[in-house]
Every structure is written in C-alpha cells, then in structure tokens.
Design a protein around this motif. Structure first.
Motif, mmCIF file in Angstrom:
data_model
loop_
_atom_site.group_PDB
_atom_site.id
_atom_site.type_symbol
_atom_site.label_atom_id
_atom_site.label_comp_id
_atom_site.label_asym_id
_atom_site.label_seq_id
_atom_site.Cartn_x
_atom_site.Cartn_y
_atom_site.Cartn_z
ATOM 1 N N ILE A 427 51.443 93.205 93.564
ATOM 2 C CA ILE A 427 50.408 92.921 92.566
ATOM 3 C C ILE A 427 49.213 93.850 92.750
ATOM 4 O O ILE A 427 48.632 94.335 91.764
ATOM 5 C CB ILE A 427 49.963 91.442 92.675
ATOM 6 N N THR A 428 48.861 94.152 93.999
ATOM 7 C CA THR A 428 47.739 95.058 94.271
ATOM 8 C C THR A 428 48.019 96.455 93.734
ATOM 9 O O THR A 428 47.165 97.076 93.077
ATOM 10 C CB THR A 428 47.464 95.127 95.788
ATOM 11 N N VAL A 429 49.223 96.958 94.000
ATOM 12 C CA VAL A 429 49.596 98.288 93.503
ATOM 13 C C VAL A 429 49.605 98.299 91.979
ATOM 14 O O VAL A 429 49.100 99.242 91.348
ATOM 15 C CB VAL A 429 50.964 98.716 94.060
ATOM 16 N N GLU A 430 50.187 97.251 91.367
ATOM 17 C CA GLU A 430 50.218 97.168 89.907
ATOM 18 C C GLU A 430 48.800 97.118 89.323
ATOM 19 O O GLU A 430 48.526 97.701 88.272
ATOM 20 C CB GLU A 430 51.000 95.926 89.479
ATOM 21 N N TRP A 431 47.906 96.424 90.013
ATOM 22 C CA TRP A 431 46.532 96.325 89.519
ATOM 23 C C TRP A 431 45.852 97.691 89.503
ATOM 24 O O TRP A 431 45.260 98.081 88.495
ATOM 25 C CB TRP A 431 45.724 95.340 90.371
ATOM 26 N N PHE A 432 45.945 98.413 90.604
ATOM 27 C CA PHE A 432 45.262 99.710 90.664
ATOM 28 C C PHE A 432 45.975 100.781 89.836
ATOM 29 O O PHE A 432 45.380 101.821 89.541
ATOM 30 C CB PHE A 432 45.112 100.155 92.121
ATOM 31 N N GLY A 433 47.212 100.505 89.445
ATOM 32 C CA GLY A 433 47.917 101.445 88.573
ATOM 33 C C GLY A 433 48.057 100.934 87.157
ATOM 34 O O GLY A 433 48.879 101.429 86.394
ATOM 35 N N ARG A 434 47.238 99.946 86.780
ATOM 36 C CA ARG A 434 47.388 99.285 85.486
ATOM 37 C C ARG A 434 47.076 100.193 84.298
ATOM 38 O O ARG A 434 47.492 99.903 83.172
ATOM 39 C CB ARG A 434 46.509 98.034 85.429
ATOM 40 N N ARG A 435 46.333 101.264 84.516
ATOM 41 C CA ARG A 435 45.981 102.166 83.417
ATOM 42 C C ARG A 435 47.054 103.228 83.180
ATOM 43 O O ARG A 435 46.946 104.009 82.236
ATOM 44 C CB ARG A 435 44.648 102.863 83.712
ATOM 45 N N GLN A 436 48.080 103.271 84.035
ATOM 46 C CA GLN A 436 49.083 104.320 83.971
ATOM 47 C C GLN A 436 50.339 103.833 83.249
ATOM 48 O O GLN A 436 50.514 102.642 83.007
ATOM 49 C CB GLN A 436 49.444 104.796 85.387
ATOM 50 N N LEU A 437 51.234 104.767 82.944
ATOM 51 C CA LEU A 437 52.499 104.417 82.303
ATOM 52 C C LEU A 437 53.395 103.622 83.248
ATOM 53 O O LEU A 437 54.208 102.816 82.816
ATOM 54 C CB LEU A 437 53.218 105.680 81.823
ATOM 55 N N PHE A 438 53.276 103.881 84.542
ATOM 56 C CA PHE A 438 53.899 103.040 85.566
ATOM 57 C C PHE A 438 52.979 103.067 86.768
ATOM 58 O O PHE A 438 52.187 103.994 86.949
ATOM 59 C CB PHE A 438 55.317 103.514 85.918
ATOM 60 N N ALA A 439 53.060 102.045 87.592
ATOM 61 C CA ALA A 439 52.005 101.762 88.570
ATOM 62 C C ALA A 439 51.680 102.920 89.494
ATOM 63 O O ALA A 439 50.513 103.167 89.794
ATOM 64 C CB ALA A 439 52.385 100.529 89.389
ATOM 65 N N ILE A 440 52.692 103.649 89.976
ATOM 66 C CA ILE A 440 52.421 104.702 90.963
ATOM 67 C C ILE A 440 52.450 106.097 90.334
ATOM 68 O O ILE A 440 52.625 107.081 91.031
ATOM 69 C CB ILE A 440 53.405 104.619 92.151
ATOM 70 N N GLU A 441 52.259 106.153 89.004
ATOM 71 C CA GLU A 441 52.302 107.457 88.328
ATOM 72 C C GLU A 441 51.273 108.427 88.908
ATOM 73 O O GLU A 441 51.581 109.591 89.183
ATOM 74 C CB GLU A 441 52.053 107.288 86.830
ATOM 75 N N LYS A 442 50.040 107.944 89.108
ATOM 76 C CA LYS A 442 48.988 108.836 89.596
ATOM 77 C C LYS A 442 48.317 108.322 90.865
ATOM 78 O O LYS A 442 47.401 108.970 91.381
ATOM 79 C CB LYS A 442 47.935 109.032 88.499
#
Length: 478
Positions: A427-442
C-alpha cells in the motif's frame, strides 16, 4: 498459458528473439508471428477453442468491410446486428446456457411443475468475454463511422488475438490498438526496460499479494460461520487485495509485455482503493470495461441526460449488465445492484464527477477528510466484494450480517503477520506511485543505479520466496 508459469517464461523470450532478430525487417512477418504466437499461447490452454477466435475474427473482419461498402441504413443495421447476435450468441451459449436453463426449471418448480432440465457440460473458453467485447467495439465503431475497416486480415487477426491481453484484457479499442499493427516498429530500449519493470510489479502483485491473500480469504469464506465478525472483515479485506492484486497484476504484465514488442495498451487500473467515492472507484477500477459499458451501453441509453427516472434506470442497467458480464450467478447481479445503489446518491446530487484527479495531488499525505472518504468507500466496496466472492446469495447475505455482530470488536482469529507487513509495504509503494501509470514506473529512478538494481532484486527474491504453486488468474473464469 499462465503469465506466472515456467511455460510462459520460456515462451516469451523465444517470441521476443524471433520478433526483433529474425523478422524485424518485415512488418507483415512481425504481424504473422504475433498471430501464430497468440494462437499457440491460447491453444496451450485448450486448442479446441481456437476455432472460436478464428470464427469471430472472420465474421467481424467481413462485416467491417461490408459496412464500409454500403450506405443503405437498413443494410448497415442488419450487418451490425449480425455481428452483435453472433458474438453475443456465442458468449451467451458458453457462459449462460446452463444458468438460464437451471433458473427456468426452478421457476416452474416454484409453481409445482417439475421439468427435466437438458443442461450441457459446457466448458467456458478462457477470455471469451474479453475478445468478444473487443471485436464488437470494432464493428460498432465502423457502423457509427468513427472508424474505417481494415483491409489487412493479418493485422486484424493480430488485433483480436494479441496474446498479452487476449484472455483477461485490457479490452482494447480498435481505434487505439489496430493502427499500431500498420506502423513499422523499432526496438526501443527505454520502453523495453519500462515494460520489464511493469511486468515485475505485476508478478509481485499476483504472486506475493494476490496468491497469499487468497490462502487466508478462501479459508475464512469457506468456513465463515466459525469465525468472529472481526475475522470476517479481515477475510473481506484479504479478498479485496486478492482480486486487485490478481487482476491489476495481470493487466500490468499484459501492458508490460506489449511494450516489449513496441505496443502501447491503455491503463486498466489507477489505484482504485484510494478512491474517495464510488464514482471515482469505477473510473479507476477495470477502466477498459467501465469505459466500454459507458460508450456502448450507458450513453446510447441516454446516459445522464433526460429525467431523473431515466438516469436512475440507466445506472441500474449498466451496473446489472456489468455484474452479469462477470458470471452466470445471481451473486454478481446483486453485486452490480449494490454498486448502483452506492452510485445513485452521487448522481442525484450531481457529485459523481467531484473527484477526477488523484487523491492528495499536491501533497504527500491525505487530509483527514480524504482518509475518511477513502475509508468509507473502501468499506462499502468490501461489502460488495462479499457478494462477488460468495457462492450463493444466501451465503453472501449471511456473511454480511455476521460482519456486524458484536464480535466485531474482538481480536481477529486470522492475522498473519508476514502478510500484514507485505500489505502495508504494498500500500505504501502504491501510494507514492499513485500518480504514475503503474506504481514503480518512476519510483527510485533518481537513486543510483546500484540502489535501483538492489530494490528490483529484492522484489524478484520476494517473488520466489512467497511464490508457490502456479495459480490461475481470477478473471480467467469471466
């Protein structure tokens, strides 16, 4: 063939090497390779149903050309309805025949008449709901004169059977995917790396999150009468993350794999569990299906135009049809009705478009109001998921009623620490990657290369540690 199988781990590199090193100079040969690879991929599950895909392909390819050749409206409508009836007819037979027969028999039994049912042992072809909607959108768009038909049967066959998204989406529109088969594709290292990163995150969602949540969710749902209310809520939470990790994980792998071959598919999930109301949730959950129903069912019915009664009717129709699309069981239709009931107050108060941007768009943490909205939306979604997961309507209602007993305040019997920690990290990773097309994109791209590689290796190791038996994706059954 499963994305999380050894078979696919062998299949993908072979197709990749052939595609970029052997047939790179010929666009037509690349498309032929995609068709062959897609039929092998699908036939690996059951070769007998390859004929269905080929039949749908030939029917809609031919109807598309005929629609372009005539301007007589009666003929065009006849062609369109031929496409609709053939495609929906096949889908209805394989998916709903026994459901309607069984309910017909039960209806007569209620009035004291016994009928001997003539049901069939029908195997549901994997992915039929997905490629059926994909081909239907093609003929409908040509009928509406929003799209010109292709005269390249190989390109069209590749569009229908494109193996990354063949069996569980995203449901692509011909206007987006089909033109990509006409253009010469050059290998792009950056896109390929992004694709691998998205595949990695998709595998993590599926193998680490979904499959591990499934173990506990299945035990709780299968024995729900033995657990406290608090444990039943835990079971619903585990299922919520199971279905999200499973389905969005598939979509990530599909989109990432497509990027390896130079194709761009539409985003299918956009952190739906961070939604602040149900309307926002449905803009972020299974986006390709939601927009399909919006464009081809909801808007033609009148959408949000007309009287309040018409708007209410359209909302219920769209959600019930969406529920029925998921399976031949009354539980799915109740799930659709529940979501319609959640959505209606927002529509009536004209607040269904209130949250169109990502939550906490300009800050790193949500406000208390946003946390409350997210919590309420997630809670309502959990109750709806109980109906989605349950085998019968009676079981679902019983499960929900038990969720609100006084034992709600007790300590849950099932609380696996390792899984709770994994979910919190996820959930933490998804939160900080919420603006991206997928969570760890950038995420982590600003870190030194050795740090990024270390993180990726940790994810890979975690997948191997928590991975076990190959498990099918939930949406294969739909």
């Amino acid at each position: 063939m499963l994305f999380n199988s050894i078979d696919f781990a062998i299949f993908l590199p072979i197709v990749f090497v052939l595609y970029w090193l052997v047939v790179q100079k010929s666009l037509r040969l690349q498309n032929v390779l995609i068709v062959v690879a897609s039929y092998v991929f699908y036939g690996w599950w059951d070769y007998r149903f390859l004929g269905l895909i080929l039949f749908s392909t030939l029917i809609d390819y031919t109807i598309g050309i005929l629609l372009q050749k005539t301007s007589i409206e009666k003929q065009r409508k006849a062609l369109l309805w031929t496409s609709i009836c053939v495609n929906i007819g096949l889908l209805g037979f394989f998916k709903y025949y026994n459901f309607f027969v069984d309910n017909f028999v039960e209806a007569f039994s209620f009035f004291g008449r016994e009928i001997q049912p003539n049901t069939l042992n029908i195997i549901l072809p994997v992915g039929i709901s997905f490629y059926t909607f994909q081909t239907l959108s093609y003929t409908i768009d040509i009928y509406r004169r929003k799209l010109k038909p292709t005269k390249d049967p190989i390109a069209f066959a590749a569009f229908v059977s494109f193996f990354p998204q063949l069996v569980a989406g995203p449901i692509e529109r011909a206007s987006n995917l089909l033109p990509q088969f006409y253009k010469k594709r050059q290998f792009n290292y950056s896109n390929a790396v992004d694709g691998l990163r998205q595949i990695l995150w998709g595998l993590f969602k599926k193998i680490v999150i979904a499959d591990n949540c499934a173990q506990f969710a299945n035990v709780i749902f299968d024995n729900y009468t033995e657990y406290s209310a608090s444990t039943l809520w835990v079971g619903a939470i585990f299922f919520a993350f199971q279905i999200y990790g499973d389905f969005s994980g598939y979509s990530d792998i599909a989109i990432g794999t497509s990027r390896l071959f130079g194709f761009n598919l539409k985003q299918n999930f956009a952190v739906p569990y961070f939604s602040r109301d149900i309307a926002e949730f449905w803009r972020r959950w299974h986006i390709s299906l939601s927009t399909w129903f919006r464009d081809y069912v909801y808007i033609p019915l009148g959408g949000s135009r007309g009287s309040k009664w018409s708007q209410v009717r359209n909302v219920f129709i769209i959600f019930i049809v969406s529920g029925f699309w998921h399976g031949a069981n009354w539980t799915f239709m109740i799930w659709g009705v529940l979501n319609a009931c959640y959505f209606l107050p927002l529509l009536i108060m004209k607040k269904n478009r209130m949250h169109t941007d990502v939550v906490a768009a300009n800050s790193s943490l949500p406000t208390f109001k946003e946390i409350a909205s997210i919590g309420l939306t997630f809670g309502l979604t959990l109750i709806a998921w109980v109906f989605f997961r349950s085998d019968t309507v009676v079981q679902a209602f019983d499960y929900v009623l038990r969720m609100f007993q006084w034992t709600f305040f007790s300590v849950p019997e099932s609380r696996p620490r390792y899984l709770i920690i994994l979910l919190m990290l996820f959930i933490t990773v998804e939160w900080f990657g919420r603006r991206q097309l997928f969570a760890i994109e950038k995420l982590w791209l600003s870190y030194p290369r050795w740090v990024r590689l270390t993180i990726y290796y940790v994810i890979v190791i975690t997948i191997f540690i928590f991975g076990g038996k190959e498990q099918e994706f939930i949406y294969f059954q739909f």
